[in-house]
Motif scaffolding. Structure first.
Motif, mmCIF file in Angstrom:
data_model
loop_
_atom_site.group_PDB
_atom_site.id
_atom_site.type_symbol
_atom_site.label_atom_id
_atom_site.label_comp_id
_atom_site.label_asym_id
_atom_site.label_seq_id
_atom_site.Cartn_x
_atom_site.Cartn_y
_atom_site.Cartn_z
ATOM 1 N N LEU A 1 0.440 -1.263 0.591
ATOM 2 C CA LEU A 1 -0.364 0.276 -0.232
ATOM 3 C C LEU A 1 1.001 0.894 0.236
ATOM 4 C CD1 LEU A 1 -2.870 -0.545 2.217
ATOM 5 C CD2 LEU A 1 -2.984 -0.605 -0.170
ATOM 6 N N THR B 1 -3.103 3.571 4.485
ATOM 7 C CA THR B 1 -2.947 2.422 5.206
ATOM 8 C C THR B 1 -3.347 1.632 6.726
ATOM 9 O OG1 THR B 1 -0.514 2.488 4.664
ATOM 10 C CG2 THR B 1 -0.836 1.070 6.178
ATOM 11 N N THR C 1 -6.922 3.298 7.314
ATOM 12 C CA THR C 1 -7.669 3.369 7.132
ATOM 13 C C THR C 1 -8.192 1.542 7.002
ATOM 14 O OG1 THR C 1 -7.861 4.828 5.668
ATOM 15 C CG2 THR C 1 -9.896 3.753 5.983
ATOM 16 N N VAL C 2 -6.981 1.616 6.212
ATOM 17 C CA VAL C 2 -7.218 -0.387 6.004
ATOM 18 C C VAL C 2 -7.553 -1.090 6.837
ATOM 19 C CG1 VAL C 2 -6.662 -1.874 4.869
ATOM 20 C CG2 VAL C 2 -6.685 -0.617 3.577
ATOM 21 N N LEU D 1 -9.811 -3.976 9.252
ATOM 22 C CA LEU D 1 -9.116 -5.406 9.418
ATOM 23 C C LEU D 1 -9.195 -5.690 10.732
ATOM 24 C CD1 LEU D 1 -6.344 -5.953 6.774
ATOM 25 C CD2 LEU D 1 -8.276 -7.413 6.779
ATOM 26 N N THR E 1 -6.358 -11.822 7.470
ATOM 27 C CA THR E 1 -5.464 -10.951 6.896
ATOM 28 C C THR E 1 -4.362 -11.634 5.816
ATOM 29 O OG1 THR E 1 -3.708 -11.594 8.340
ATOM 30 C CG2 THR E 1 -3.935 -9.209 8.822
ATOM 31 N N TRP F 1 -7.092 -10.691 2.669
ATOM 32 C CA TRP F 1 -6.744 -9.283 2.680
ATOM 33 C C TRP F 1 -5.726 -10.069 1.543
ATOM 34 C CZ3 TRP F 1 -5.470 -4.837 1.905
ATOM 35 C CH2 TRP F 1 -3.836 -4.368 2.421
ATOM 36 N N LEU G 1 -5.314 -8.223 -1.587
ATOM 37 C CA LEU G 1 -4.746 -6.683 -2.127
ATOM 38 C C LEU G 1 -4.059 -7.501 -3.653
ATOM 39 C CD1 LEU G 1 -4.793 -4.268 -1.574
ATOM 40 C CD2 LEU G 1 -2.666 -4.311 -0.904
ATOM 41 N N THR H 1 -12.630 -11.902 -0.309
ATOM 42 C CA THR H 1 -13.460 -10.579 0.320
ATOM 43 C C THR H 1 -14.639 -11.120 1.028
ATOM 44 O OG1 THR H 1 -12.689 -9.588 -1.529
ATOM 45 C CG2 THR H 1 -14.586 -8.162 0.414
#
Lengths: 595, 345
Positions: free
Chosen positions: A62, A98, A100-101, A105, A121, A124, A128, B325
């Motif tokens: 990110l 970062t 925010t994510v 999470l 994670t 995620w 990503l 997701t």
């Protein structure tokens, strides 16, 4: 040799290193630095906090992609235009993204039991990775090239020797901030996460918040490393941000010594050099090309966890004759105390409390009250439900039915943390100390609620006045319970009876108006019991209310003002000690009936 | 999209979903019994498929050498432990399972010419090689750490995953393989054509699930595993060996994994690292079941399969993103329904 001298030596070595070694080795050192930043975050998260993330490389990604996109895009959408063109704005955007994510999470997974964070994670991180590879504006699998060089005070950092200094300044900063944080009020809360969460909550620590804080810090360290990476390489593609890289970061932290901040740097160094070396040799040895270093890393991890679970750092540290850590509590003004309610006011009232575990009724219609300035004893044979009652009253467990009032407020539905804030403090029957932390630090966790300085101040050590006050208070309580001689020893090295006493010191640090003690005298010798009784009398004299669960009848009967007797989850008697002792139901419960 | 395509995608989804369901059952089982989050589950899928493919290509699969090597390692560790504990009686068993068995397997493979055997025999040979790796890996990697925290066990699992993927690359190379279908032909149901391999996958998965259900409900070993999952200490006090339970759950996991690999090898090209993603999709299913409910995990896995099939139609590049997701709404639901501070072990 003092640690300070060692660190100074290390910094000096870092300063001269790029002038002594070849370009290739400078590049290697740059990578070690970049990886160290991420690994330091993982030490905080995994080694200290006991949380595990497989998403660190994605956070690095990110940071890298944010600046790569913003500094190279020719036409940004209007709402992003202010972030365009400058690496520094790229860094800011990366940090915002970062954070925010990580926040999202974290909020999703951190309330669940520990294994949901790693699984969340992983998911995620894969998502990503595929997003990076498939979004057209991020260059797909080919990535983004032509990222501008960094410009530091007008000095362009174009070659890797100059960049080296920036990277290692950031590494040292990350280490410094992390060590600062751990040595603070917030840091003690974080160190309690692994194996002490219930205790910490009962001492007023918001453990969910502490978890979120370290997850956020670890993610941001990743983001900053990614930003540096993008401007060092001047090119990004999805590969270095894959799940496999996340796993390698984790290996670095584990190998170095997951609970030691400097271990992260060591682990990053060892893994990076080893990887370089294995990638040169293994394909030659095996006669095929591929990432065969994975085999060695995998086996190495299994071996390390089986044989040296604390990693390499403690093994190295043993060779260095440290001068002992600081063994003195500085002086500081006393913390302000809350005024205690007038003697005789009802502090705690439990009405018809019922607690069921499935079909088992552990507490049935229990009623009891404790007033300020009295010692109330709760006694009963083993398994009578005394500790369950304690847990219901203090919010560690929730009553199935009934009502608990504390200082006139209904607290039945409150968490232990919130009840602790109202002035109730407790000890645990099965001692809940952090065995590797010192006696002083364990007690200081109790004073958590009496400090107010937050994480930012702790990171920068701007809270030293308050920290000294907290430690002075903790030292005062430790001495008060008679453990002054072992102030700086590890709590786990104390005898069990002393550990119970330390629990009392910790509870007293919270400045409570009601003290709940679960079998405080168990494991104490006669003289120690006398001293404990003396202390409790003194606290009562000051106006504190005390609820006591105890088996030692001599101790209870000589001390308590009133006694409640429980059997099979119900109250069978209540009254003055001498009345209760004569009560036939009590005699039957303890000695069995006469046929 | 018309009905025809929807039916086709649905068929694809259910086929893959059945495989994910098998894997999610194994994951829930291993986690419940040993507290290991079994990341390397997918490697057994790849090993199973690629071992079969090697036989069919007339090559000697590397998994044979792995079995021999790991067997020697286990034998050494166990023999040392047995000698130290003066339990001579255990020695023949240790030698038998860890040295003689791999030697026999190797002998069998050298004696027969696997490439010319019928498919069923090839499948059996593949299982003979891959399945025992499960309990052996448990012995070497996990048993010494049986009392460690979930976190430590998870890192070890990741270590095993890394080593197995690397070895997979070494044994089978970077190229993928696909095996021929178990049988040709297809079944027509109105406008829908179901191909034979789909039926094989569904039928075998269903059979395996029924057998597992019988095993857990009716047999003493199945009950022992359930008891261990519920309460390790309690089970041990009742004379159930947690070592046995651990090895048995790993045996089932490697069996399910390898068998799933053999089932999907005719449907999709399997590479040395394909297993990981497949295993993770099983995990997504298992998370839907909150890592504890078998039926919910299987349903979740079917959902993953369907979601994957349909998203590959609408947005094929983002297929994986969409599938992974899926766990977010599940996590939201779980975190809204759980509220208590738990002590991490």
């Amino acid at each position: 040799m003092s640690p300070r001298l060692l660190i100074a030596g290390f910094v000096l070595l870092l300063l001269v290193a790029p002038h002594l070694v070849s370009e290739f080795h400078v590049t290697l050192l740059n990578y070690i630095g970049l990886y160290s930043i991420v690994a330091v975050g993982l030490v905080l998260l995994t080694g200290v906090g006991g949380l595990m993330s497989f998403g660190q490389a994605a956070f690095v990604g990110l940071g890298g992609y944010a600046t790569a996109y913003l500094t190279t895009a020719t036409s940004l959408p209007a709402w992003l235009a202010m972030f365009g063109g400058s690496p520094w704005m790229g860094l800011l955007a990366g940090i915002i993204l970062t954070a925010t994510v990580a926040l999202l999470l974290g909020l999703l997974t951190l309330r669940l039991s520990g294994h949901y964070l790693p699984l969340g994670t992983i998911a995620w991180s894969i998502s990503l990775y595929f997003l990076f590879g498939n979004l057209e504006f991020l260059g797909g699998h080919t990535g983004i090239a032509g990222i501008p060089a960094l410009d530091l005070f007008g000095l362009p950092l174009k070659d890797s020797r100059k960049f080296y200094y920036l990277i290692w300044v950031v590494v040292l900063l990350a280490v410094w901030l992390t060590i600062n944080l751990l040595d603070s009020r917030e840091g003690r809360a974080i160190r309690a996460l692994k194996g002490g969460a219930i205790m910490a909550e009962a001492m007023g620590v918001d453990t969910a918040r502490s978890k979120l804080v370290i997850f956020l810090i670890a993610a941001l360290f990743g983001c900053i490393s990614g930003w540096l990476y993008a401007h060092l390489q001047r090119f990004v593609n999805p590969t270095p941000f894959s799940l496999n890289m996340s796993i390698e970061y984790l290996f670095m932290a584990v190998l170095g010594g997951a609970a030691h901040v400097w271990g992260a740097v060591l682990g990053a160094g060892v893994i990076t050099v080893l990887k370089q070396w294995l990638q040169d040799w293994l394909p030659k040895l095996l006669g095929a090309s591929g990432n065969f270093e994975m085999i060695v890393f995998g086996l190495l991890m299994i071996f390390v966890l089986q044989r040296a679970r604390d990693g390499l750092w403690p093994i190295l540290a043993r060779w260095v004759p440290w001068q002992g850590a600081q063994r003195r509590v500085a002086e500081a003004a006393a913390l302000p105390r809350k005024s205690l309610p007038e003697a005789g006011t009802v502090l705690l009232e439990a009405r018809n409390v019922v607690k069921r575990f499935g079909g088992l009724v552990a507490n049935n219609n229990m009623n009891l009250s404790v007033r300020a300035g009295e010692i109330m004893a709760l006694i009963g044979p083993n398994g009578a439900g005394k500790s369950t009652m304690f847990n219901c009253v203090s919010g560690v467990d929730r009553a199935t039915d009934g009502e608990v009032l504390f200082c006139g407020r209904a607290v039945t539905r409150l968490d232990s943390r919130e009840i602790a804030r109202l002035g109730m403090s407790r000890t645990f029957q099965h001692v809940r100390l952090l065995p590797t932390m010192s006696v002083l630090e364990n007690a200081a966790i109790g004073a958590h609620m009496r400090g107010s300085k937050g994480v930012i101040q702790a990171l920068l050590h701007l809270e030293r006045t308050e920290e000294r006050q907290l430690l002075v208070e903790a030292a005062r309580q430790v001495e008060r319970v008679g453990l002054g001689g072992s102030m700086f020893e590890a709590a786990g090295s104390l005898a069990l009876g002393q550990q119970r006493t330390l629990e009392i010191a910790r509870a007293l640090c919270a400045d409570p108006c009601l003290l709940l003690l679960d079998e405080p005298a168990a494991g104490l010798r006669y003289m120690e019991k006398q001293a404990l009784a003396e202390l409790l009398r003194k606290l009562r004299g000051e106006g504190m209310g005390i609820l006591l669960v105890e088996h030692d009848m001599d101790f209870v009967m000589g001390l308590a003002d009133r006694v409640v007797v429980m059997e099979f989850g119900e109250k069978i008697a209540e009254g003055l000690p001498e009345e209760v002792q004569r009560n036939p139901a009590v005699i039957e419960a303890y000695l069995g009936g006469v046929e | 999209m018309d009905l025809q395509i929807a039916l086709l995608l649905g068929q694809d989804g259910i086929t893959n979903g059945a495989i994910y369901a098998l894997l999610s059952l194994a994951l829930v089982l291993v986690f419940a019994v040993t507290r290991v989050i079994f990341i390397p589950q997918g490697e057994f899928v790849a090993y199973g498929a690629l071992t079969l493919a090697s036989f069919q290509a007339g090559k000697l699969p590397g998994t044979l050498w792995l079995l021999v090597g790991v067997g020697i390692a286990v034998a050494m560790v166990d023999l040392m432990a047995a000698v130290r504990a003066r339990q001579r009686r255990r020695i023949p068993r240790i030698i038998g399972w860890n040295l003689v068995y791999p030697a026999l397997a190797a002998g069998l493979i050298f004696a027969l010419n696997p490439a010319e055997l019928p498919l069923l025999a090839q499948i059996l040979l593949s299982l003979i090689l891959v399945v025992p790796l499960g309990p052996m890996i448990y012995r070497l990697a996990f048993q010494p750490l049986a009392e460690a925290s979930v976190l430590v066990l998870l890192i070890v699992a990741v270590g095993v995953h890394f080593a197995m993927v690397g070895l997979g690359l070494l044994f089978f190379g970077a190229e993928g393989s696909r095996t021929p279908a178990f049988s040709d032909g297809s079944l027509s149901l109105g406008s829908l054509t179901v191909n034979a391999q789909t039926l094989w996958v569904l039928g075998s998965s269903l059979c395996l699930i029924v057998v597992l259900a019988y095993f857990f409900e009716r047999t003493i070993y199945g009950k022992a595993l359930r008891a261990t999952a519920m309460n390790r200490t309690g089970a041990r006090l009742m004379g159930i060996s947690t070592v046995m339970a651990g090895k048995l759950s790993f045996l089932l996991a490697s069996l399910i994994g390898a068998f799933s690999g053999i089932l999907i090898a005719p449907i999709t090209t399997v590479y040395y690292d394909t297993g990981f993603l497949i295993g993770l999709k099983g995990f997504v299913g298992a998370i839907v079941g909150a890592l504890s409910s078998y039926p919910l995990a299987a349903l979740g896995a079917l959902l993953v399969g369907l979601l994957e099939a349909f998203s590959s139609f609408w947005a094929s590049a983002f297929k994986e993103v969409i599938v992974f997701t899926l766990i977010i709404p599940v996590l939201v639901w779980l975190s809204l329904t759980t509220h208590h501070v738990e002590e991490e072990e």
